[in-house]
Scaffold this motif. Structure first.
Motif, PDB file in Angstrom:
ATOM      1  N   ARG A  63       0.830  -1.204   0.000  1.00 17.69           N
ATOM      2  CA  ARG A  63       0.000   0.000   0.000  1.00 17.69           C
ATOM      3  C   ARG A  63       0.867   1.257   0.000  1.00 17.69           C
ATOM      4  N   ASP A  64       1.917   1.281   0.814  1.00 17.90           N
ATOM      5  CA  ASP A  64       2.789   2.454   0.915  1.00 17.90           C
ATOM      6  C   ASP A  64       3.573   2.702  -0.372  1.00 17.90           C
ATOM      7  N   SER A  65       3.983   1.616  -1.046  1.00 16.82           N
ATOM      8  CA  SER A  65       4.773   1.780  -2.258  1.00 16.82           C
ATOM      9  C   SER A  65       3.907   1.807  -3.522  1.00 16.82           C
ATOM     10  N   MET A  66       2.604   1.741  -3.345  1.00 13.13           N
ATOM     11  CA  MET A  66       1.638   1.778  -4.451  1.00 13.13           C
ATOM     12  C   MET A  66       1.905   0.665  -5.462  1.00 13.13           C
ATOM     13  N   LYS A  67       2.199  -0.522  -4.961  1.00  9.79           N
ATOM     14  CA  LYS A  67       2.398  -1.711  -5.791  1.00  9.79           C
ATOM     15  C   LYS A  67       1.416  -2.768  -5.326  1.00  9.79           C
ATOM     16  N   ASP A  68       1.135  -3.723  -6.202  1.00 13.89           N
ATOM     17  CA  ASP A  68       0.317  -4.829  -5.737  1.00 13.89           C
ATOM     18  C   ASP A  68       1.225  -5.947  -5.223  1.00 13.89           C
ATOM     19  N   PHE A  69       0.623  -6.943  -4.624  1.00 12.93           N
ATOM     20  CA  PHE A  69       1.377  -8.007  -3.986  1.00 12.93           C
ATOM     21  C   PHE A  69       2.241  -8.760  -4.994  1.00 12.93           C
ATOM     22  N   GLN A  70       1.737  -8.976  -6.211  1.00 13.74           N
ATOM     23  CA  GLN A  70       2.489  -9.687  -7.237  1.00 13.74           C
ATOM     24  C   GLN A  70       3.767  -8.939  -7.604  1.00 13.74           C
ATOM     25  N   GLU A  71       3.701  -7.622  -7.693  1.00 16.99           N
ATOM     26  CA  GLU A  71       4.894  -6.822  -8.006  1.00 16.99           C
ATOM     27  C   GLU A  71       5.940  -6.947  -6.904  1.00 16.99           C
ATOM     28  N   LEU A  72       5.483  -6.953  -5.640  1.00 18.37           N
ATOM     29  CA  LEU A  72       6.421  -7.138  -4.524  1.00 18.37           C
ATOM     30  C   LEU A  72       7.068  -8.523  -4.587  1.00 18.37           C
ATOM     31  N   ALA A  73       6.276  -9.537  -4.899  1.00 19.57           N
ATOM     32  CA  ALA A  73       6.800 -10.896  -4.979  1.00 19.57           C
ATOM     33  C   ALA A  73       7.804 -11.018  -6.123  1.00 19.57           C
ATOM     34  N   ASP A  74       7.501 -10.440  -7.285  1.00 16.62           N
ATOM     35  CA  ASP A  74       8.425 -10.481  -8.424  1.00 16.62           C
ATOM     36  C   ASP A  74       9.755  -9.831  -8.060  1.00 16.62           C
ATOM     37  N   GLU A  75       9.689  -8.665  -7.415  1.00 17.27           N
ATOM     38  CA  GLU A  75      10.899  -7.952  -7.012  1.00 17.27           C
ATOM     39  C   GLU A  75      11.711  -8.775  -6.010  1.00 17.27           C
ATOM     40  N   ALA A  76      11.020  -9.386  -5.052  1.00 15.86           N
ATOM     41  CA  ALA A  76      11.703 -10.170  -4.016  1.00 15.86           C
ATOM     42  C   ALA A  76      12.406 -11.381  -4.613  1.00 15.86           C
ATOM     43  N   PHE A  77      11.742 -12.078  -5.524  1.00 16.03           N
ATOM     44  CA  PHE A  77      12.356 -13.267  -6.106  1.00 16.03           C
ATOM     45  C   PHE A  77      13.488 -12.910  -7.066  1.00 16.03           C
ATOM     46  N   ARG A  78      13.367 -11.787  -7.778  1.00 19.35           N
ATOM     47  CA  ARG A  78      14.489 -11.321  -8.623  1.00 19.35           C
ATOM     48  C   ARG A  78      15.710 -11.023  -7.757  1.00 19.35           C
ATOM     49  N   ASP A  79      15.487 -10.330  -6.626  1.00 15.25           N
ATOM     50  CA  ASP A  79      16.590 -10.006  -5.711  1.00 15.25           C
ATOM     51  C   ASP A  79      17.216 -11.280  -5.125  1.00 15.25           C
ATOM     52  N   LEU A  80      16.389 -12.265  -4.803  1.00 20.27           N
ATOM     53  CA  LEU A  80      16.894 -13.517  -4.251  1.00 20.27           C
ATOM     54  C   LEU A  80      17.762 -14.246  -5.277  1.00 20.27           C
ATOM     55  N   LEU A  81      17.324 -14.284  -6.529  1.00 20.18           N
ATOM     56  CA  LEU A  81      18.115 -14.927  -7.575  1.00 20.18           C
ATOM     57  C   LEU A  81      19.428 -14.195  -7.791  1.00 20.18           C
ATOM     58  N   LYS A  82      19.386 -12.864  -7.770  1.00 22.89           N
ATOM     59  CA  LYS A  82      20.608 -12.069  -7.944  1.00 22.89           C
ATOM     60  C   LYS A  82      21.577 -12.329  -6.791  1.00 22.89           C
ATOM     61  N   LYS A  83      21.059 -12.411  -5.568  1.00 22.52           N
ATOM     62  CA  LYS A  83      21.887 -12.653  -4.386  1.00 22.52           C
ATOM     63  C   LYS A  83      22.660 -13.965  -4.517  1.00 22.52           C
ATOM     64  N   HIS A  84      22.029 -14.967  -5.108  1.00 22.06           N
ATOM     65  CA  HIS A  84      22.658 -16.280  -5.245  1.00 22.06           C
ATOM     66  C   HIS A  84      23.339 -16.472  -6.594  1.00 22.06           C
ATOM     67  N   GLY A  85      23.479 -15.381  -7.350  1.00 16.36           N
ATOM     68  CA  GLY A  85      24.213 -15.439  -8.605  1.00 16.36           C
ATOM     69  C   GLY A  85      23.507 -16.198  -9.711  1.00 16.36           C
ATOM     70  N   ARG A  86      22.198 -16.272  -9.665  1.00 22.82           N
ATOM     71  CA  ARG A  86      21.428 -16.993 -10.683  1.00 22.82           C
ATOM     72  C   ARG A  86      20.852 -15.986 -11.675  1.00 22.82           C
ATOM     73  N   PRO A  87      20.851 -16.300 -12.962  1.00 19.54           N
ATOM     74  CA  PRO A  87      20.309 -15.370 -13.958  1.00 19.54           C
ATOM     75  C   PRO A  87      18.787 -15.278 -13.859  1.00 19.54           C
ATOM     76  N   THR A  88      18.264 -14.098 -14.167  1.00 21.94           N
ATOM     77  CA  THR A  88      16.814 -13.909 -14.123  1.00 21.94           C
ATOM     78  C   THR A  88      16.203 -13.832 -15.513  1.00 21.94           C
ATOM     79  N   GLY A  89      17.026 -13.830 -16.534  1.00 21.41           N
ATOM     80  CA  GLY A  89      16.524 -13.774 -17.889  1.00 21.41           C
ATOM     81  C   GLY A  89      17.502 -14.401 -18.862  1.00 21.41           C
TER      82      GLY A  89
END
Length: 97
Positions: free
Chosen positions: A43-69
């Motif tokens: 609500r504070d960032s004006m995003k929906d839950f799916q956008e937060l989840a996408d961002e979180a999983f992209r960050d997790l993959l980056k943290k572990h050195g895995r490609p996202t695309g």
């Protein structure tokens, strides 16, 4: 009279994320406190839950050195080749007995 070709159903939209018809889905369980914190963040960032989840999983993959695309996967696959290293130095392999 000619038959009409079957029309494709339009893909569903949630916020700014477009969902495909056959996209895989996963059920994730959150404890109440975490869920409330995520809902407030959304609500504070004006995003929906799916956008937060996408961002979180992209960050997790980056943290572990895995490609996202595909582009990132191709870039990572060429990094192991010495000819593409920045310093041009070749690595030697030593025999292990």
């Amino acid at each position: 009279m000619a038959k009409k070709p079957p029309s494709k159903k339009p893909s569903r939209l949630t916020g700014s994320a477009e969902l495909e018809e056959n996209a895989p889905r996963k059920l994730i369980e959150f404890d109440p406190a975490t869920l409330q914190a995520l809902q407030l963040l959304a609500r504070d960032s004006m995003k929906d839950f799916q956008e937060l989840a996408d961002e979180a999983f992209r960050d997790l993959l980056k943290k572990h050195g895995r490609p996202t695309g595909l582009k990132e996967a191709l870039r990572q696959s060429t990094r192991g080749i010495p000819a593409n290293d920045q310093n041009g130095a070749r690595t030697r392999r030593t025999k292990t007995r």
